[in-house]
Design a protein around this motif. Sequence first.
Motif, PDB file in Angstrom:
ATOM      1  N   ARG A 101       0.816  -1.214   0.000  1.00  0.00           N
ATOM      2  CA  ARG A 101       0.000   0.000   0.000  1.00  0.00           C
ATOM      3  C   ARG A 101       0.858   1.277   0.000  1.00  0.00           C
ATOM      4  O   ARG A 101       0.328   2.380   0.020  1.00  0.00           O
ATOM      5  CB  ARG A 101      -0.913   0.007   1.228  1.00  0.00           C
ATOM      6  CG  ARG A 101      -1.896  -1.157   1.302  1.00  0.00           C
ATOM      7  CD  ARG A 101      -2.842  -1.185   0.116  1.00  0.00           C
ATOM      8  NE  ARG A 101      -3.516   0.099  -0.083  1.00  0.00           N
ATOM      9  CZ  ARG A 101      -4.211   0.415  -1.174  1.00  0.00           C
ATOM     10  NH1 ARG A 101      -4.325  -0.447  -2.175  1.00  0.00           N
ATOM     11  NH2 ARG A 101      -4.804   1.589  -1.262  1.00  0.00           N
ATOM     12  N   LYS A 102       2.178   1.119  -0.010  1.00  0.00           N
ATOM     13  CA  LYS A 102       3.131   2.234  -0.053  1.00  0.00           C
ATOM     14  C   LYS A 102       2.916   3.206   1.120  1.00  0.00           C
ATOM     15  O   LYS A 102       3.008   4.436   0.976  1.00  0.00           O
ATOM     16  CB  LYS A 102       3.060   2.963  -1.404  1.00  0.00           C
ATOM     17  CG  LYS A 102       3.391   2.050  -2.590  1.00  0.00           C
ATOM     18  CD  LYS A 102       3.499   2.836  -3.873  1.00  0.00           C
ATOM     19  CE  LYS A 102       3.751   1.925  -5.072  1.00  0.00           C
ATOM     20  NZ  LYS A 102       5.017   1.197  -5.009  1.00  0.00           N
TER      21      LYS A 102
ATOM     22  N   HIS B  90       4.072   7.137   1.195  1.00  0.00           N
ATOM     23  CA  HIS B  90       3.039   8.162   1.350  1.00  0.00           C
ATOM     24  C   HIS B  90       3.312   9.032   2.576  1.00  0.00           C
ATOM     25  O   HIS B  90       3.156  10.262   2.532  1.00  0.00           O
ATOM     26  CB  HIS B  90       1.664   7.502   1.513  1.00  0.00           C
ATOM     27  CG  HIS B  90       0.940   7.294   0.218  1.00  0.00           C
ATOM     28  ND1 HIS B  90       0.656   8.323  -0.660  1.00  0.00           N
ATOM     29  CD2 HIS B  90       0.414   6.170  -0.339  1.00  0.00           C
ATOM     30  CE1 HIS B  90      -0.013   7.849  -1.704  1.00  0.00           C
ATOM     31  NE2 HIS B  90      -0.167   6.542  -1.533  1.00  0.00           N
TER      32      HIS B  90
ATOM     33  N   VAL C  77       0.064   0.256  -7.356  1.00  0.00           N
ATOM     34  CA  VAL C  77      -0.425  -0.338  -6.125  1.00  0.00           C
ATOM     35  C   VAL C  77      -1.385  -1.454  -6.519  1.00  0.00           C
ATOM     36  O   VAL C  77      -2.359  -1.209  -7.233  1.00  0.00           O
ATOM     37  CB  VAL C  77      -1.143   0.697  -5.228  1.00  0.00           C
ATOM     38  CG1 VAL C  77      -1.766  -0.002  -4.021  1.00  0.00           C
ATOM     39  CG2 VAL C  77      -0.179   1.779  -4.773  1.00  0.00           C
TER      40      VAL C  77
ATOM     41  N   GLN D 192      -5.437  14.797  -2.085  1.00  0.00           N
ATOM     42  CA  GLN D 192      -5.922  13.458  -2.434  1.00  0.00           C
ATOM     43  C   GLN D 192      -5.486  13.006  -3.821  1.00  0.00           C
ATOM     44  O   GLN D 192      -5.450  11.818  -4.123  1.00  0.00           O
ATOM     45  CB  GLN D 192      -7.451  13.418  -2.321  1.00  0.00           C
ATOM     46  CG  GLN D 192      -8.030  12.016  -2.364  1.00  0.00           C
ATOM     47  CD  GLN D 192      -9.527  12.003  -2.111  1.00  0.00           C
ATOM     48  OE1 GLN D 192     -10.179  13.037  -2.068  1.00  0.00           O
ATOM     49  NE2 GLN D 192     -10.081  10.821  -1.962  1.00  0.00           N
ATOM     50  N   GLU D 193      -5.159  13.941  -4.686  1.00  0.00           N
ATOM     51  CA  GLU D 193      -4.773  13.594  -6.050  1.00  0.00           C
ATOM     52  C   GLU D 193      -3.353  13.049  -6.157  1.00  0.00           C
ATOM     53  O   GLU D 193      -2.903  12.668  -7.242  1.00  0.00           O
ATOM     54  CB  GLU D 193      -4.916  14.818  -6.971  1.00  0.00           C
ATOM     55  CG  GLU D 193      -4.040  15.998  -6.596  1.00  0.00           C
ATOM     56  CD  GLU D 193      -4.737  16.986  -5.647  1.00  0.00           C
ATOM     57  OE1 GLU D 193      -4.469  18.185  -5.746  1.00  0.00           O
ATOM     58  OE2 GLU D 193      -5.541  16.522  -4.798  1.00  0.00           O
ATOM     59  N   ASN D 194      -2.643  12.995  -5.031  1.00  0.00           N
ATOM     60  CA  ASN D 194      -1.255  12.526  -5.061  1.00  0.00           C
ATOM     61  C   ASN D 194      -1.190  11.006  -4.911  1.00  0.00           C
ATOM     62  O   ASN D 194      -1.103  10.479  -3.804  1.00  0.00           O
ATOM     63  CB  ASN D 194      -0.459  13.203  -3.935  1.00  0.00           C
ATOM     64  CG  ASN D 194      -0.275  14.683  -4.176  1.00  0.00           C
ATOM     65  OD1 ASN D 194       0.499  15.088  -5.037  1.00  0.00           O
ATOM     66  ND2 ASN D 194      -1.017  15.500  -3.439  1.00  0.00           N
ATOM     67  N   HIS D 195      -1.259  10.313  -6.043  1.00  0.00           N
ATOM     68  CA  HIS D 195      -1.231   8.851  -6.055  1.00  0.00           C
ATOM     69  C   HIS D 195       0.195   8.340  -6.266  1.00  0.00           C
ATOM     70  O   HIS D 195       1.007   8.975  -6.948  1.00  0.00           O
ATOM     71  CB  HIS D 195      -2.121   8.309  -7.173  1.00  0.00           C
ATOM     72  CG  HIS D 195      -3.507   8.871  -7.168  1.00  0.00           C
ATOM     73  ND1 HIS D 195      -4.331   8.806  -6.072  1.00  0.00           N
ATOM     74  CD2 HIS D 195      -4.210   9.518  -8.139  1.00  0.00           C
ATOM     75  CE1 HIS D 195      -5.484   9.383  -6.355  1.00  0.00           C
ATOM     76  NE2 HIS D 195      -5.433   9.819  -7.604  1.00  0.00           N
ATOM     77  N   LEU D 196       0.479   7.192  -5.692  1.00  0.00           N
ATOM     78  CA  LEU D 196       1.717   6.468  -5.965  1.00  0.00           C
ATOM     79  C   LEU D 196       1.358   5.194  -6.706  1.00  0.00           C
ATOM     80  O   LEU D 196       0.421   4.488  -6.324  1.00  0.00           O
ATOM     81  CB  LEU D 196       2.439   6.129  -4.661  1.00  0.00           C
ATOM     82  CG  LEU D 196       2.932   7.323  -3.833  1.00  0.00           C
ATOM     83  CD1 LEU D 196       3.508   6.858  -2.507  1.00  0.00           C
ATOM     84  CD2 LEU D 196       3.976   8.122  -4.613  1.00  0.00           C
ATOM     85  N   SER D 197       2.076   4.893  -7.760  1.00  0.00           N
ATOM     86  CA  SER D 197       1.740   3.755  -8.608  1.00  0.00           C
ATOM     87  C   SER D 197       3.012   2.995  -8.964  1.00  0.00           C
ATOM     88  O   SER D 197       4.107   3.604  -9.045  1.00  0.00           O
ATOM     89  CB  SER D 197       1.046   4.261  -9.876  1.00  0.00           C
ATOM     90  OG  SER D 197       0.651   3.193 -10.705  1.00  0.00           O
TER      91      SER D 197
END
Length: 336
Positions: free
Chosen positions: A123-124, A128, A147, A140-145
């Motif tokens: 889930r990083k 995060h 996942v 909220q728009e800061n995604h890590l990919s």
Amino acid sequence: MGRLMPSSLVVGVTHLVQPPFKPEMAALGSDIEVVHFNTRDEAEFDPGELQRLDVFLVWTPRITTATIDRLKNCRILVRYGVGYDKIDRQALSRAGIAFSNNPEYGPEDVADTAMAMLLGLQRKIHEHDWAARFYRDSWQENHLSPVHHSNRCTVGVVGVGRIGISVINRLKPFGYRVLGYDPYISNGLARAVGITRMPDLASLFAECDMVTLHCPLTEESRGMITPELLTLSRPGLILVNTARGHLIQGLDMIEDGLKSGQLAGVGLDVLPEEPPAPHPLVDAWRRDEDWLRGRLVITPHNAFYSDHSMAECRFQAAETARLFLAEGVHRNSVPD
């Protein structure tokens, strides 16, 4: 038929275990004399005290002939933990000293640690946590990919014993597909615990998104996780080791895998050398370098630990010695 214990036992206890010695006394009697060898290095043991011991309860130190040749009265040596790769069992056998390990405690704690590492890296969470400190105008728009969704993720468990099965029982409710490799279990056991048994490590790594290690260190298993295995896995593998550091061929391959992206994340509760010697990977982790931050989690060989498991471990190791001395029961003997 039972045996009589000496009226006043002299019990050696090594580094990592600290007074008071209530768990040991609860098992062996409040009148025992405890000799505390509070050092990691057997070269610092007092030779005279070694000669007096009836029982030796060992945790951290390596035990070789340098110690064993001085155990003139000792009848049993019990390792507080499960692993016995640092104990010269052949020398103990030649000296007529019984040996037991201690699988009587805490598989839940190691399994919980492995799960925490797997989930945190999947889930990083660590990445995060760091990155979110610097968000000001966005959130909220800061995604890590990437996942992975749990029910689209395959986890390989290497070593399907009491800890491996504890991990499997935790993985299944999340919806993971679980594969297992253990040459010493039957197909029936694999079916009973609800996993797909793989014929070899290469087959397991080729299908997995995450792999977690739960086998003892033996001559057969030493260095079993190789750079070649990593090349067979899908890019972005997560690897967790809460068993023994030398199962992995070395830290160089971990560093190379993390730099190349073949490894997305690694969780290590155990290392080839503890405390860790200088190494570029360990140095980068200590400096919290950007490329590594959140992708390498290291804990100080504490997966086994909870307040309850520590007390249970100490009592059960001493109880194993009591059973041997008082009842002639050699519990948890390790086959050659």
